[in-house]
Enzyme design. Structure first.
Site, short mmCIF file in Angstrom:
data_model
loop_
_atom_site.label_atom_id
_atom_site.label_comp_id
_atom_site.label_asym_id
_atom_site.label_seq_id
_atom_site.Cartn_x
_atom_site.Cartn_y
_atom_site.Cartn_z
N TRP A 2 -38.11 -78.06 -48.68
CA TRP A 2 -36.89 -77.56 -49.33
C TRP A 2 -35.87 -77.10 -48.28
CZ3 TRP A 2 -37.19 -79.75 -53.61
CH2 TRP A 2 -38.43 -79.90 -54.25
N ASP A 41 -32.91 -68.86 -50.28
CA ASP A 41 -33.43 -69.56 -51.45
C ASP A 41 -34.74 -68.86 -51.82
OD1 ASP A 41 -34.64 -71.23 -53.28
OD2 ASP A 41 -34.68 -73.00 -51.98
N LYS A 62 -40.04 -70.94 -61.80
CA LYS A 62 -41.30 -70.47 -61.25
C LYS A 62 -41.69 -69.13 -61.90
CE LYS A 62 -40.83 -73.74 -58.07
NZ LYS A 62 -41.62 -74.98 -58.03
#
Length: 357
Positions: A99, A166, A190
């Site tokens: 990511w 993030d 999540k």
């Protein structure tokens, strides 16, 4: 058979949140209308957004000089929107996995990117530390939890330049000093809600640092000034996010969920370290509380497919590791009960009895 949901995302949500959301789909707030077909301009839904904001602020102790907004999409959308808003000349990034690499790729479209540190030399099995942060950067970007590899920052980084994080996969799982960050963002799928909405927490002064003329939807100022209502927001995920925040407050807030998360992780990591059939894959000091990765120990590699089927037969769902690293991954997000970790540990112990040499 009871199912134990270790999926990495979309992930487990609290059962009571799912049940309340299901009722709202049938009849939202006694309106006689489904949550899926109400106007986002109604007072009832405006109250949902207002409550979500208030709960976020309370649970994370967000200072008054920060704004919260919600937009459709995923964190990958913010990978390009962050540099579009803030990258004038040069930004720093820490590369801790897939990511991070995707965020770096998008940012390079807007200016110079300096990768200040990376753990790629050891296949992202640790968090880089002790690197210098130049003071001429427009901002520094980090990914606080790395779902694929199972590493996580356990302390808030101190930065002389605006710090952007993030936090898609560990938001609200542990205490965070918001004042150390210029901006925090993440996909909600999540620990907060179904996929489809991104949350963002941004320090007000950053809204004056937009460096280029942008389309309205890309500008963070647009969404702050319009209270996340510039266009039709993802109504259902925002509602579930609000209900999840209610649930988190009801159980004792971030301190309590942090206690539970450490307890769950300690239980599973202890079994991984004890069991002769398995081994962990990352530096112990950087082990994630959210995504616990492990593989078969040397000499037992051929048992991996058999263990997956064995675990599946006992109700374990989603423990296959990401294709880039193989092995196994148990995602232990906030809503996963301790009982599920205990069931996985028992499963590993039963498998050991059958196969240990």
């Amino acid at each position: 058979m009871k199912k134990h949901n270790f999926n990495a995302g979309p992930s487990i949500l609290p059962q009571e949140v799912i049940e309340r959301a299901a009722r709202a789909i049938v009849d939202f707030n006694g309106s006689g209308l489904s949550l899926l077909s109400i106007s986002h301009r109604t007072k009832d839904f405006e109250a949902v957004v207002a409550e979500a904001d208030a709960l976020f602020r309370e649970l994370l102790n967000i200072p008054d000089n920060y704004k919260i907004f919600y937009v459709g999409g995923g964190a990958s959308t913010l990978f390009y929107e962050v540099p579009a808003n803030f990258l004038a000349k040069k930004a720093g990034y820490v590369n801790t996995g897939v990511w991070s690499k995707k965020a770096i790729k998008e940012a390079k479209r807007y200016g110079e990117i300096e990768v200040l540190a990376t753990s790629e030399d050891k296949n992202f099995t640790y968090i880089p530390k002790g690197f210098a942060i130049p003071e001429d950067l427009d901002y520094l970007h980090i990914t606080t939890n790395n779902t694929i590899y199972g590493t996580e920052y356990h302390e808030d980084l101190s930065s002389p330049v605006p710090l952007v994080a993030d936090m898609s996969s560990d938001i609200l799982s542990r205490p965070v000093d918001i004042s150390k960050y210029a901006m925090i963002y993440g996909g909600a799928q999540k620990n907060l809600a179904p996929a489809g909405v991104v949350f963002a927490i941004i320090r007000e002064d950053m809204l004056d640092k937009q460096v280029r003329d942008l389309p309205s939807m890309v500008s963070f100022r647009t969404h702050v000034e319009n209270n996340s209502m510039y266009n039709t927001p993802p109504v259902f995920p925002i509602y579930v996010l609000m209900e999840t925040l209610r649930w988190l407050k009801s159980i004792g807030g971030v301190e309590e969920i942090y206690r539970r998360n450490r307890e769950k992780a300690a239980l599973l990591y202890a079994e991984i370290d004890r069991n002769p059939l398995f081994r962990g894959t990352v530096a112990k000091e950087d082990r994630s509380l959210m995504n616990i990765c492990f593989v078969m120990e040397e000499g037992y590699e051929e048992l991996a497919p058999e263990f997956l089927e064995f675990a599946k037969s006992r109700g374990m769902v989603g423990i296959k590791g990401h294709r880039l690293v193989g092995g196994f991954r148990a995602s232990c997000y906030n809503a996963l009960p301790r009982e599920s970790v205990e069931a996985l540990v028992a499963c590993m112990q039963e498998f050991e009895k059958e196969h240990a040499k």
